[in-house]
Motif scaffolding. Sequence first.
Motif, short mmCIF file in Angstrom:
data_model
loop_
_atom_site.label_atom_id
_atom_site.label_comp_id
_atom_site.label_asym_id
_atom_site.label_seq_id
_atom_site.Cartn_x
_atom_site.Cartn_y
_atom_site.Cartn_z
N PRO A 41 43.12 23.43 38.64
CA PRO A 41 43.02 24.60 37.75
C PRO A 41 41.64 25.25 37.79
N LEU A 42 40.60 24.46 37.99
CA LEU A 42 39.26 25.01 38.13
C LEU A 42 39.16 25.83 39.41
N ALA A 43 39.72 25.34 40.49
CA ALA A 43 39.69 26.07 41.75
C ALA A 43 40.39 27.41 41.60
N ASP A 44 41.50 27.42 40.89
CA ASP A 44 42.23 28.66 40.67
C ASP A 44 41.34 29.68 39.96
N ARG A 45 40.60 29.27 38.98
CA ARG A 45 39.70 30.17 38.26
C ARG A 45 38.55 30.63 39.15
N LEU A 46 38.02 29.74 39.97
CA LEU A 46 36.94 30.14 40.89
C LEU A 46 37.47 31.17 41.89
N CYS A 47 38.68 30.96 42.37
CA CYS A 47 39.26 31.91 43.33
C CYS A 47 39.53 33.27 42.67
N TYR A 48 39.84 33.26 41.39
CA TYR A 48 40.04 34.53 40.69
C TYR A 48 38.77 35.37 40.70
N GLY A 49 37.63 34.73 40.85
CA GLY A 49 36.37 35.45 40.96
C GLY A 49 36.37 36.45 42.10
N ASP A 50 37.19 36.21 43.15
CA ASP A 50 37.30 37.18 44.24
C ASP A 50 37.76 38.53 43.70
N HIS A 51 38.74 38.51 42.83
CA HIS A 51 39.25 39.76 42.24
C HIS A 51 38.14 40.46 41.44
N LEU A 52 37.40 39.70 40.67
CA LEU A 52 36.32 40.29 39.87
C LEU A 52 35.23 40.88 40.76
N PHE A 53 34.90 40.17 41.83
CA PHE A 53 33.89 40.69 42.75
C PHE A 53 34.32 42.02 43.35
N TRP A 54 35.52 42.09 43.88
CA TRP A 54 35.96 43.30 44.57
C TRP A 54 36.17 44.47 43.61
N GLU A 55 36.53 44.20 42.37
CA GLU A 55 36.65 45.28 41.38
C GLU A 55 35.32 46.00 41.19
N ASN A 56 34.23 45.29 41.43
CA ASN A 56 32.90 45.85 41.20
C ASN A 56 32.13 46.18 42.46
N TYR A 57 32.65 45.85 43.63
CA TYR A 57 31.94 46.09 44.88
C TYR A 57 31.83 47.57 45.20
N HIS A 58 32.94 48.27 45.10
CA HIS A 58 32.96 49.71 45.41
C HIS A 58 34.20 50.31 44.76
N PRO A 59 34.09 51.48 44.14
CA PRO A 59 35.24 52.06 43.43
C PRO A 59 36.42 52.42 44.35
N ASN A 60 36.19 52.53 45.65
CA ASN A 60 37.27 52.88 46.57
C ASN A 60 37.98 51.67 47.16
N ILE A 61 37.59 50.47 46.76
CA ILE A 61 38.18 49.26 47.34
C ILE A 61 39.06 48.56 46.33
N THR A 62 40.27 48.21 46.78
CA THR A 62 41.13 47.32 45.99
C THR A 62 41.32 46.04 46.80
N PHE A 63 41.47 44.94 46.10
CA PHE A 63 41.60 43.62 46.71
C PHE A 63 42.96 43.04 46.35
N SER A 64 43.55 42.35 47.30
CA SER A 64 44.80 41.64 47.00
C SER A 64 44.85 40.33 47.78
N ARG A 65 45.65 39.44 47.25
CA ARG A 65 45.89 38.16 47.92
C ARG A 65 47.29 37.71 47.51
N THR A 66 48.12 37.36 48.47
CA THR A 66 49.49 36.94 48.16
C THR A 66 49.71 35.45 48.36
N GLN A 67 48.78 34.79 49.05
CA GLN A 67 48.91 33.36 49.30
C GLN A 67 47.56 32.69 49.06
#
Length: 98
Positions: free
Chosen positions: A55-81
Motif C-alpha cells: 500500500p505504501l508503494a501504491d501511494r509513492l507511485c501516485y506521486g507520478d500523477h502529482l508530478f505530471w499535473e504540475n510539470y507543464h499545463p499542456n501535459i497529461t499523464f496516464s498509467r493503465t498497468q
Amino acid sequence: SRLTKEYTLHHLWEDMISKDTNSVSEACPPEGNSASMRVVRCFINEVSRDIGLLPLADRLCYGDHLFWENYHPNITFSRTQTLVDGDSICDHTVTWTD
C-alpha cells in the motif's frame, strides 16, 4: 528547453531512463501527441513487496500523477498497468494537449 512539445515527445523518457538507477525501463517511440515508457523492474515495487508494504508503494507511485499535473499545463499523464498491482509492466504515458 525541457518544457516544449518536441522535448516532451521525443527526449523526455530517454533522458529520464539514462539517469534512473532504480528501475529498468524502455522508451517507446512517440505516437501522435503521446510518448510512453514501459518499466519492467522497479526498486519501489521490489522493496515494498519484500517488507510487506505494497500500500505504501501504491501511494509513492501516485506521486507520478502529482508530478505530471504540475510539470507543464499542456501535459497529461496516464498509467493503465503497474508492477505494484501485479502487472508485468508500469506503462507511463504523457500526452501533449494544445
